[in-house]
Every structure is written in structure tokens, then in C-alpha cells.
Motif scaffolding. Structure first.
Motif, PDB file in Angstrom:
ATOM      1  N   ALA A   1       8.040 -16.976  -2.160  1.00 27.28           N
ATOM      2  CA  ALA A   1       7.164 -16.744  -1.007  1.00 27.28           C
ATOM      3  C   ALA A   1       6.088 -15.699  -1.279  1.00 27.28           C
ATOM      4  O   ALA A   1       5.043 -15.701  -0.634  1.00 27.28           O
ATOM      5  N   CYS A   2       6.336 -14.805  -2.220  1.00 25.22           N
ATOM      6  CA  CYS A   2       5.491 -13.620  -2.323  1.00 25.22           C
ATOM      7  C   CYS A   2       4.698 -13.514  -3.622  1.00 25.22           C
ATOM      8  O   CYS A   2       3.971 -12.536  -3.794  1.00 25.22           O
ATOM      9  N   THR A   3       4.852 -14.434  -4.536  1.00 26.94           N
ATOM     10  CA  THR A   3       4.114 -14.259  -5.790  1.00 26.94           C
ATOM     11  C   THR A   3       3.111 -15.391  -6.024  1.00 26.94           C
ATOM     12  O   THR A   3       2.675 -15.622  -7.135  1.00 26.94           O
ATOM     13  N   GLN A   4       2.762 -16.086  -4.960  1.00 28.30           N
ATOM     14  CA  GLN A   4       1.757 -17.145  -5.096  1.00 28.30           C
ATOM     15  C   GLN A   4       0.361 -16.550  -5.195  1.00 28.30           C
ATOM     16  O   GLN A   4      -0.494 -17.082  -5.903  1.00 28.30           O
ATOM     17  N   CYS A   5       0.120 -15.494  -4.436  1.00 30.73           N
ATOM     18  CA  CYS A   5      -1.233 -14.939  -4.364  1.00 30.73           C
ATOM     19  C   CYS A   5      -1.410 -13.709  -5.240  1.00 30.73           C
ATOM     20  O   CYS A   5      -2.522 -13.363  -5.603  1.00 30.73           O
ATOM     21  N   HIS A   6      -0.331 -13.008  -5.487  1.00 31.52           N
ATOM     22  CA  HIS A   6      -0.423 -11.815  -6.334  1.00 31.52           C
ATOM     23  C   HIS A   6       0.876 -11.650  -7.102  1.00 31.52           C
ATOM     24  O   HIS A   6       1.891 -12.245  -6.736  1.00 31.52           O
ATOM     25  N   ALA A   7       0.831 -10.795  -8.119  1.00 28.71           N
ATOM     26  CA  ALA A   7       2.025 -10.569  -8.947  1.00 28.71           C
ATOM     27  C   ALA A   7       3.056  -9.779  -8.154  1.00 28.71           C
ATOM     28  O   ALA A   7       2.730  -9.117  -7.175  1.00 28.71           O
ATOM     29  N   ALA A   8       4.294  -9.878  -8.599  1.00 28.75           N
ATOM     30  CA  ALA A   8       5.394  -9.159  -7.950  1.00 28.75           C
ATOM     31  C   ALA A   8       5.197  -7.647  -8.054  1.00 28.75           C
ATOM     32  O   ALA A   8       5.724  -6.899  -7.242  1.00 28.75           O
ATOM     33  N   ASP A   9       4.419  -7.205  -9.045  1.00 29.75           N
ATOM     34  CA  ASP A   9       4.140  -5.764  -9.193  1.00 29.75           C
ATOM     35  C   ASP A   9       3.517  -5.198  -7.923  1.00 29.75           C
ATOM     36  O   ASP A   9       3.727  -4.044  -7.580  1.00 29.75           O
ATOM     37  N   ARG A  10       2.742  -6.037  -7.291  1.00 24.93           N
ATOM     38  CA  ARG A  10       2.066  -5.614  -6.058  1.00 24.93           C
ATOM     39  C   ARG A  10       3.090  -5.126  -5.041  1.00 24.93           C
ATOM     40  O   ARG A  10       2.826  -4.229  -4.254  1.00 24.93           O
ATOM     41  N   ILE A  11       4.271  -5.760  -5.080  1.00 20.50           N
ATOM     42  CA  ILE A  11       5.358  -5.407  -4.171  1.00 20.50           C
ATOM     43  C   ILE A  11       6.160  -4.242  -4.754  1.00 20.50           C
ATOM     44  O   ILE A  11       6.447  -3.266  -4.072  1.00 20.50           O
ATOM     45  N   ALA A  12       6.489  -4.370  -6.043  1.00 19.34           N
ATOM     46  CA  ALA A  12       7.405  -3.414  -6.676  1.00 19.34           C
ATOM     47  C   ALA A  12       6.828  -2.000  -6.747  1.00 19.34           C
ATOM     48  O   ALA A  12       7.572  -1.031  -6.828  1.00 19.34           O
ATOM     49  N   GLU A  13       5.507  -1.889  -6.721  1.00 17.64           N
ATOM     50  CA  GLU A  13       4.903  -0.555  -6.842  1.00 17.64           C
ATOM     51  C   GLU A  13       4.955   0.220  -5.517  1.00 17.64           C
ATOM     52  O   GLU A  13       4.656   1.401  -5.486  1.00 17.64           O
ATOM     53  N   LYS A  14       5.350  -0.474  -4.446  1.00 20.08           N
ATOM     54  CA  LYS A  14       5.359   0.174  -3.131  1.00 20.08           C
ATOM     55  C   LYS A  14       6.676   0.877  -2.850  1.00 20.08           C
ATOM     56  O   LYS A  14       7.723   0.501  -3.381  1.00 20.08           O
ATOM     57  N   HIS A  15       6.624   1.880  -2.006  1.00 25.90           N
ATOM     58  CA  HIS A  15       7.828   2.558  -1.522  1.00 25.90           C
ATOM     59  C   HIS A  15       7.689   2.684  -0.021  1.00 25.90           C
ATOM     60  O   HIS A  15       7.289   3.727   0.484  1.00 25.90           O
ATOM     61  N   PHE A  16       7.966   1.567   0.667  1.00 30.45           N
ATOM     62  CA  PHE A  16       7.754   1.524   2.106  1.00 30.45           C
ATOM     63  C   PHE A  16       9.062   1.716   2.855  1.00 30.45           C
ATOM     64  O   PHE A  16      10.132   1.336   2.370  1.00 30.45           O
ATOM     65  N   SER A  17       8.946   2.243   4.056  1.00 26.11           N
ATOM     66  CA  SER A  17      10.101   2.283   4.962  1.00 26.11           C
ATOM     67  C   SER A  17      10.291   0.870   5.531  1.00 26.11           C
ATOM     68  O   SER A  17       9.428   0.000   5.367  1.00 26.11           O
ATOM     69  N   ARG A  18      11.413   0.654   6.197  1.00 25.51           N
ATOM     70  CA  ARG A  18      11.691  -0.654   6.795  1.00 25.51           C
ATOM     71  C   ARG A  18      10.586  -1.042   7.783  1.00 25.51           C
ATOM     72  O   ARG A  18      10.148  -2.195   7.820  1.00 25.51           O
ATOM     73  N   GLU A  19      10.145  -0.064   8.542  1.00 29.10           N
ATOM     74  CA  GLU A  19       9.084  -0.311   9.520  1.00 29.10           C
ATOM     75  C   GLU A  19       7.798  -0.750   8.821  1.00 29.10           C
ATOM     76  O   GLU A  19       7.134  -1.696   9.235  1.00 29.10           O
ATOM     77  N   GLN A  20       7.468  -0.062   7.737  1.00 33.01           N
ATOM     78  CA  GLN A  20       6.244  -0.406   6.999  1.00 33.01           C
ATOM     79  C   GLN A  20       6.365  -1.783   6.360  1.00 33.01           C
ATOM     80  O   GLN A  20       5.396  -2.543   6.335  1.00 33.01           O
TER      81      GLN A  20
ATOM     82  N   SER B   1       8.114  -4.181   7.519  1.00 33.44           N
ATOM     83  CA  SER B   1       8.016  -5.139   8.613  1.00 33.44           C
ATOM     84  C   SER B   1       6.538  -5.425   8.915  1.00 33.44           C
ATOM     85  O   SER B   1       6.137  -6.592   9.058  1.00 33.44           O
ATOM     86  N   ASP B   2       5.732  -4.379   8.975  1.00 29.44           N
ATOM     87  CA  ASP B   2       4.289  -4.553   9.194  1.00 29.44           C
ATOM     88  C   ASP B   2       3.661  -5.343   8.048  1.00 29.44           C
ATOM     89  O   ASP B   2       2.803  -6.205   8.257  1.00 29.44           O
ATOM     90  N   GLU B   3       4.118  -5.021   6.825  1.00 32.35           N
ATOM     91  CA  GLU B   3       3.574  -5.682   5.639  1.00 32.35           C
ATOM     92  C   GLU B   3       3.920  -7.179   5.660  1.00 32.35           C
ATOM     93  O   GLU B   3       3.083  -8.021   5.332  1.00 32.35           O
ATOM     94  N   LEU B   4       5.158  -7.486   6.054  1.00 32.05           N
ATOM     95  CA  LEU B   4       5.573  -8.897   6.139  1.00 32.05           C
ATOM     96  C   LEU B   4       4.719  -9.629   7.164  1.00 32.05           C
ATOM     97  O   LEU B   4       4.293 -10.771   6.924  1.00 32.05           O
TER      98      LEU B   4
END
Ligand code: HEC
Length: 122
Positions: free
Chosen positions: A51-70, A72-75
Motif C-alpha cells: 500500500a505504501c511503496t507505490q509512490c515512494h520508497a519505504a525509506d520515506r516511512i522508515a526515516e520518520k519518528h511519528f507519534s500514533r496521532e501523527q 494517523s494524520d499521515e495515513l
């Protein structure tokens, strides 16, 4: 008879042994944490990958350190952009993202919320 220089286990003969042990353990550590697989394995990994690596690499996700709330907003943001996150999977996505890419542990960071809370207290 063994003179001092003939003794096989002096510092000079040990150095290459220690060095290669160090190199071997460093390599082992590097292999345990390969940079090519930013999405930690688990039942959700293939779903996130799909679901998440069609438009960008998984690094885009892995480099983040978000809280659950963040996350949720990101999703929500990614869903708006076109990511296919089924409603039934929403919480599972959130669990995986927060568990693996949550706020940095052991790092004290001032968030804007903290600053606001502190200024309210005055
Ligand atoms: C339809 C394409 C698309 C899909 C699918 C997608 N993304 Fe994104 N993603 C984007 C775009 C475009 C950006 C850059 C947005 C920006 O710069 O504001 C982005 C940026 C990001 C960022 C960086 C922070 C940000 O908002 O710029 C994160 C984290 C992220 N995506 C996570 C995810 C996750 C998790 C999924 C799976 C649920 C996902 N993405 C699926 C298009 C997508």
C-alpha cells in the motif's frame, strides 16, 4: 628455549587477531540491520509494502519518528493522495507504523505541544 620475542601470544601477534574479530563483529552487526530493508518483518510488512511503496520508497516511512496521532494524520493524508488503506486495516497499519517508526526512545524532545503547555502554566 623461548626468548621474549619468540613467545607466540604477545601483543604484536594478537593485534591482527583482535582486529579481525572486531571487523567480523562489525560486519555481523551490519548484516543484522541491513539498510536495504527499511520495513521490519511481521504480518503487516507485506501489506504496508503493497500500500505504501507505490509512490515512494519505504525509506520515506522508515526515516520518520511519528507519534500514533501523527501517523494517523499521515495515513489520512496518504489515503487522500491515493493510498489504498482498507478501513478494516487502518488500526493495524497504525499499530505497525507506531511500533516501528514511533517517537525516538530515550531522546527528550521539546514539541510544540510541550512549549504550549509550559506557557499555559505560567
Ligand atoms: C498515491 C501515492 C502515495 C501512496 C500510495 C503513499 N504515499 Fe506517502 N507520500 C506521497 C507523496 C506525494 C508524498 C509527498 C507529500 C508532500 O510532500 O507533502 C508522500 C510522503 C510521505 C511521507 C513523508 C511525510 C510527508 O507527509 O511528506 C510519509 C511518512 C509517507 N508518505 C507515508 C506513507 C505511508 C505510510 C503510506 C501507506 C499507507 C503511503 N505513504 C502511501 C504519495 C503516496
Amino acid at each position: 628455549m623461548l626468548s621474549k620475542t619468540d613467545y607466540p601470544l604477545n601483543a604484536r601477534t594478537l593485534r591482527p587477531v583482535l582486529l579481525s574479530a572486531l571487523v567480523a563483529s562489525t560486519l555481523a552487526l551490519a548484516q543484522a540491520n541491513p539498510p536495504a530493508k527499511p520495513l521490519p518483518p511481521g504480518p503487516m510488512q507485506p501489506k504496508i509494502k503493497a500500500a505504501c511503496t507505490q509512490c515512494h520508497a519505504a525509506d520515506r516511512i522508515a526515516e520518520k519518528h511519528f507519534s500514533r496521532e501523527q501517523w494517523s494524520d499521515e495515513l489520512d493524508k496518504m489515503t487522500t493522495l491515493g493510498a489504498a488503506v482498507p478501513d478494516s486495516q487502518h488500526d493495524a497499519f497504525l499499530d505497525y507504523l507506531t511500533a516501528n517508526f514511533g517517537p525516538l526512545k530515550g531522546v527528550v524532545r521539546k514539541t510544540r505541544k510541550d512549549a504550549a503547555a509550559n506557557s499555559d502554566a505560567k
